[in-house]
Design a protein around this motif. Structure first.
Motif, PDB file in Angstrom:
ATOM      1  N   LYS B   2      55.862  38.325  45.562  1.00  0.00           N
ATOM      2  CA  LYS B   2      54.511  38.917  45.659  1.00  0.00           C
ATOM      3  C   LYS B   2      53.459  37.839  45.346  1.00  0.00           C
ATOM      4  O   LYS B   2      53.559  37.134  44.341  1.00  0.00           O
ATOM      5  N   LYS B   4      49.073  37.106  45.308  1.00  0.00           N
ATOM      6  CA  LYS B   4      47.766  37.769  45.299  1.00  0.00           C
ATOM      7  C   LYS B   4      46.701  36.822  45.860  1.00  0.00           C
ATOM      8  O   LYS B   4      46.683  35.634  45.545  1.00  0.00           O
ATOM      9  N   GLU B   6      42.577  36.635  46.124  1.00  0.00           N
ATOM     10  CA  GLU B   6      41.283  37.206  45.738  1.00  0.00           C
ATOM     11  C   GLU B   6      40.178  36.504  46.527  1.00  0.00           C
ATOM     12  O   GLU B   6      40.165  35.272  46.614  1.00  0.00           O
ATOM     13  N   VAL B  41      40.767  42.059  47.046  1.00  0.00           N
ATOM     14  CA  VAL B  41      42.027  41.519  46.551  1.00  0.00           C
ATOM     15  C   VAL B  41      43.147  42.031  47.449  1.00  0.00           C
ATOM     16  O   VAL B  41      43.117  43.186  47.885  1.00  0.00           O
ATOM     17  N   PHE B  42      44.039  41.135  47.787  1.00  0.00           N
ATOM     18  CA  PHE B  42      45.165  41.481  48.662  1.00  0.00           C
ATOM     19  C   PHE B  42      46.455  41.094  47.945  1.00  0.00           C
ATOM     20  O   PHE B  42      46.527  40.018  47.338  1.00  0.00           O
ATOM     21  N   ILE B  43      47.464  41.960  48.026  1.00  0.00           N
ATOM     22  CA  ILE B  43      48.778  41.596  47.508  1.00  0.00           C
ATOM     23  C   ILE B  43      49.738  41.591  48.693  1.00  0.00           C
ATOM     24  O   ILE B  43      49.898  42.596  49.381  1.00  0.00           O
ATOM     25  N   LEU B  44      50.316  40.424  48.928  1.00  0.00           N
ATOM     26  CA  LEU B  44      51.251  40.271  50.049  1.00  0.00           C
ATOM     27  C   LEU B  44      52.663  40.094  49.498  1.00  0.00           C
ATOM     28  O   LEU B  44      52.858  39.416  48.471  1.00  0.00           O
ATOM     29  N   ASP B  45      53.600  40.712  50.189  1.00  0.00           N
ATOM     30  CA  ASP B  45      55.015  40.510  49.853  1.00  0.00           C
ATOM     31  C   ASP B  45      55.590  39.597  50.933  1.00  0.00           C
ATOM     32  O   ASP B  45      55.671  40.016  52.104  1.00  0.00           O
ATOM     33  N   VAL B  46      55.922  38.374  50.583  1.00  0.00           N
ATOM     34  CA  VAL B  46      56.300  37.361  51.574  1.00  0.00           C
ATOM     35  C   VAL B  46      57.660  36.754  51.212  1.00  0.00           C
ATOM     36  O   VAL B  46      57.905  36.415  50.049  1.00  0.00           O
TER      37      VAL B  46
END
Lengths: 78, 78
Positions: B2, B4, B6, B41-46
């Motif tokens: 995960k 983040k 901003e 704010v973005f939370i990406l699962d990569v």
């Protein structure tokens, strides 16, 4: 004192923005991205003791920055 | 993994949302709040190694999540 409030949709609420961004990310060729969550972040500069600032910030978040029905918020100090 | 992102308006760009929220906060009686900044704010699962995830996330932020003309972004791991 600077304090940060992050607001996200509750996990049981569908996130259309996140879905749209995920599709766009895949469209750009980034296929290893599994999910995208979108939220709002606020940085407040507040005078007072740490306890007072935390209490007031939570009240402000509850009343103004987050919709308690569909959103959760967290408060952290910078 | 995960990560983040901003995104905030650059400091030399006027933040009308922040100003509006500051007025509302004062209207609610919280006069010790000196300023409010609003961001996304973005939370990406990569999937991938830390270096790969960081590189891809910066590319995605640059292309899609932030407007480089008026916004800055930061990337951090959760």
């Amino acid at each position: 004192m600077k304090v940060k409030v992050e607001v996200f949709l509750r996990s049981d609420v569908f996130d259309p923005q996140g879905k749209a961004i995920l599709n766009a990310v895949h469209h750009l060729g980034y296929h290893k991205v599994g999910s995208v969550q979108v939220g709002k972040v606020f940085i407040l500069d507040v005078e007072g003791s740490k306890e007072e600032v935390e209490r007031q910030t939570k009240e402000i978040a509850d009343k103004l920055l987050a919709n308690p029905i569909i959103e959760n918020f967290t408060v952290s100090f910078l």
